[in-house]
Design an enzyme around this catalytic site. Structure first.
Site, PDB file in Angstrom:
ATOM      1  CG  ASP A   1      -9.212 -12.607  71.769  1.00 28.49           C
ATOM      2  OD1 ASP A   1     -10.571 -12.715  71.840  1.00 28.49           O
ATOM      3  OD2 ASP A   1      -8.499 -13.204  70.788  1.00 28.49           O
TER       4      ASP A   1
ATOM      5  CB  SER B   1      -7.736  -7.732  66.206  1.00 29.82           C
ATOM      6  OG  SER B   1      -7.571  -9.121  66.285  1.00 29.82           O
TER       7      SER B   1
ATOM      8  CG  ASN C   1     -15.671  -7.093  68.559  1.00 30.67           C
ATOM      9  OD1 ASN C   1     -15.031  -6.519  69.324  1.00 30.67           O
ATOM     10  ND2 ASN C   1     -15.482  -8.322  67.858  1.00 30.67           N
TER      11      ASN C   1
HETATM   12  C1  IPE Z   1     -10.129  -8.164  69.404  1.00 32.69           C
HETATM   13  O1  IPE Z   1     -10.695  -9.315  69.544  1.00 32.69           O
HETATM   14  C2  IPE Z   1     -11.177  -7.041  69.828  1.00 32.69           C
HETATM   15  C3  IPE Z   1     -11.420  -6.904  71.011  1.00 32.69           C
HETATM   16  C4  IPE Z   1     -10.679  -7.551  71.935  1.00 32.69           C
HETATM   17  C5  IPE Z   1     -12.366  -5.907  71.750  1.00 32.69           C
HETATM   18  P1  IPE Z   1     -11.537 -10.128  68.641  1.00 32.69           P
HETATM   19  O2  IPE Z   1     -11.636 -11.686  69.104  1.00 32.69           O
HETATM   20  O3  IPE Z   1     -12.803  -9.684  68.092  1.00 32.69           O
HETATM   21  O4  IPE Z   1     -10.556 -10.410  67.153  1.00 32.69           O
HETATM   22  P2  IPE Z   1     -10.297 -11.429  66.037  1.00 32.69           P
HETATM   23  O5  IPE Z   1     -11.566 -11.062  65.243  1.00 32.69           O
HETATM   24  O6  IPE Z   1     -10.280 -12.763  66.529  1.00 32.69           O
HETATM   25  O7  IPE Z   1      -9.104 -10.972  65.452  1.00 32.69           O
HETATM   26  C1  IPE Z   2     -13.104 -11.111  73.765  1.00 33.30           C
HETATM   27  O1  IPE Z   2     -13.533 -12.262  73.940  1.00 33.30           O
HETATM   28  C2  IPE Z   2     -14.258 -10.126  73.964  1.00 33.30           C
HETATM   29  C3  IPE Z   2     -14.618  -9.195  72.948  1.00 33.30           C
HETATM   30  C4  IPE Z   2     -13.986  -9.400  71.567  1.00 33.30           C
HETATM   31  C5  IPE Z   2     -15.576  -8.189  73.050  1.00 33.30           C
HETATM   32  P1  IPE Z   2     -14.170 -13.083  72.581  1.00 33.30           P
HETATM   33  O2  IPE Z   2     -15.643 -12.889  72.603  1.00 33.30           O
HETATM   34  O3  IPE Z   2     -13.377 -12.687  71.172  1.00 33.30           O
HETATM   35  O4  IPE Z   2     -13.712 -14.696  72.951  1.00 33.30           O
HETATM   36  P2  IPE Z   2     -13.115 -15.591  71.780  1.00 33.30           P
HETATM   37  O5  IPE Z   2     -12.076 -15.184  71.100  1.00 33.30           O
HETATM   38  O6  IPE Z   2     -14.446 -15.898  71.035  1.00 33.30           O
HETATM   39  O7  IPE Z   2     -12.883 -16.865  72.682  1.00 33.30           O
HETATM   40 MG    MG Z   3     -11.740 -13.121  70.302  1.00 30.76          MG
END
Ligand code: IPE
Ligand code: IPE
Ligand code: MG
Length: 256
Positions: free
Chosen positions: A21, A193, A69
């Site tokens: 993340d 998550s 996502n």
């Molecule tokens: C969790 O990350 C999913 C992945 C790492 C693929 P998100 O960034 O989507 O999670 P939330 O929505 O902040 O909980």
């Molecule tokens: C994790 O990074 C990657 C996926 C969930 C695919 P994020 O895209 O959630 O990054 P933040 O949380 O917005 O910084």
């Molecule tokens: Mg994220």
């Protein structure tokens, strides 16, 4: 000195799962688009695989795309799917050379066709390897996985007294893998998550502020060192755990 030297090789978790993340925030901090962060995250995947290999972790599960996502802007979702295909194709030789076997968990049949094709090709191609098992969670959600397993159990006409922990585990997409002993999440968020809810029943949780694109081997080792400082009690008392490890030492000594 590397933190690798601080790891007790006899107590390494067999299975580490990571919620990768912070890609979006990392990109923002560089004044760039979110996808720039996702692309840089590929280097962190390589680093984690190397670190898993060096420390003796046998299974590494990476949460790459959650069912939720799909709610992101279409251009980001499309870019993520392209990146996935490019990465699988581009890293195949590297996986092969390092004897890494690729697996996927999640609702794979509902990924874009090109992703499914390349994923299947890479899984078949690496199926003879067993040094490290890299498990990508794609279009994954634990609640999807659990409801899917329940449907299967009902469809098979299983009677209530046949439903045990083991039977249930065997219907999950992770049936072939041991449960993770350690779950890491980057970027300072402290939530699950919808990831591996059943499988992390007794996992140790490790949260780091590091954003995923900055995550390197030393960060992975730091998680393992932290894991080894925990006392895993499984419902017992500290005294019982101390007694059990004394017994182990005594029986080891007797064996010699
Ligand atoms: C969790 O990350 C999913 C992945 C790492 C693929 P998100 O960034 O989507 O999670 P939330 O929505 O902040 O909980
Ligand atoms: C994790 O990074 C990657 C996926 C969930 C695919 P994020 O895209 O959630 O990054 P933040 O949380 O917005 O910084
Ligand atoms: Mg994220």
């Amino acid at each position: 000195m590397s933190l690798l030297d601080k790891i007790d090789k006899t107590r390494v978790p067999r299975h580490v799962a990571i919620i990768m993340d912070g890609n979006g925030r990392w990109a923002k901090s560089q004044g760039r688009e979110r996808i720039f962060g996702h692309s840089h995250g590929v280097e962190s995947v390589r680093a984690s695989l190397k670190a898993a290999t060096k420390s003796g972790v046998e299974y590494l599960t990476l949460y790459a795309f959650s069912t939720e996502n799909w709610n992101r802007p279409k251009e980001e979702v499309d870019a993520l799917m392209n990146l996935l295909v490019q990465t699988i194709v581009g890293e195949l030789d590297e996986l092969d050379e390092n004897q890494i076997r690729l697996h996927a968990i999640g609702d794979i049949n509902n990924l874009p066709t090109e992703c499914q094709v390349e994923l299947q090709r890479a899984m078949d191609h690496t199926s003879k390897h067993n040094r490290v098992n890299l498990i990508l969670a794609l279009n994954y959600s634990a609640r999807w996985e659990i409801t899917h397993a329940v449907k299967q159990i009902i469809e098979e006409g299983t009677s209530p007294d046949e439903v045990t922990d083991e039977l249930f585990s065997s219907k999950l997409t992770t049936a072939r893998f041991p449960d993770p002993e350690l779950l890491m999440r980057t970027s300072g968020e402290e939530r699950i998550s919808n990831f591996l809810l059943w499988q992390i029943a007794y996992a140790e949780l490790y949260f780091t502020q590091t954003l995923w694109p900055d995550f390197r081997e030393e960060d992975f080792f730091a998680g393992i060192v932290d894991f080894q400082s925990r006392e895993r009690r499984f419902g017992k008392t500290s005294e019982q755990i101390a007694q059990e490890s004394n017994n182990d030492i005594t029986s080891d000594a007797e064996a010699i």
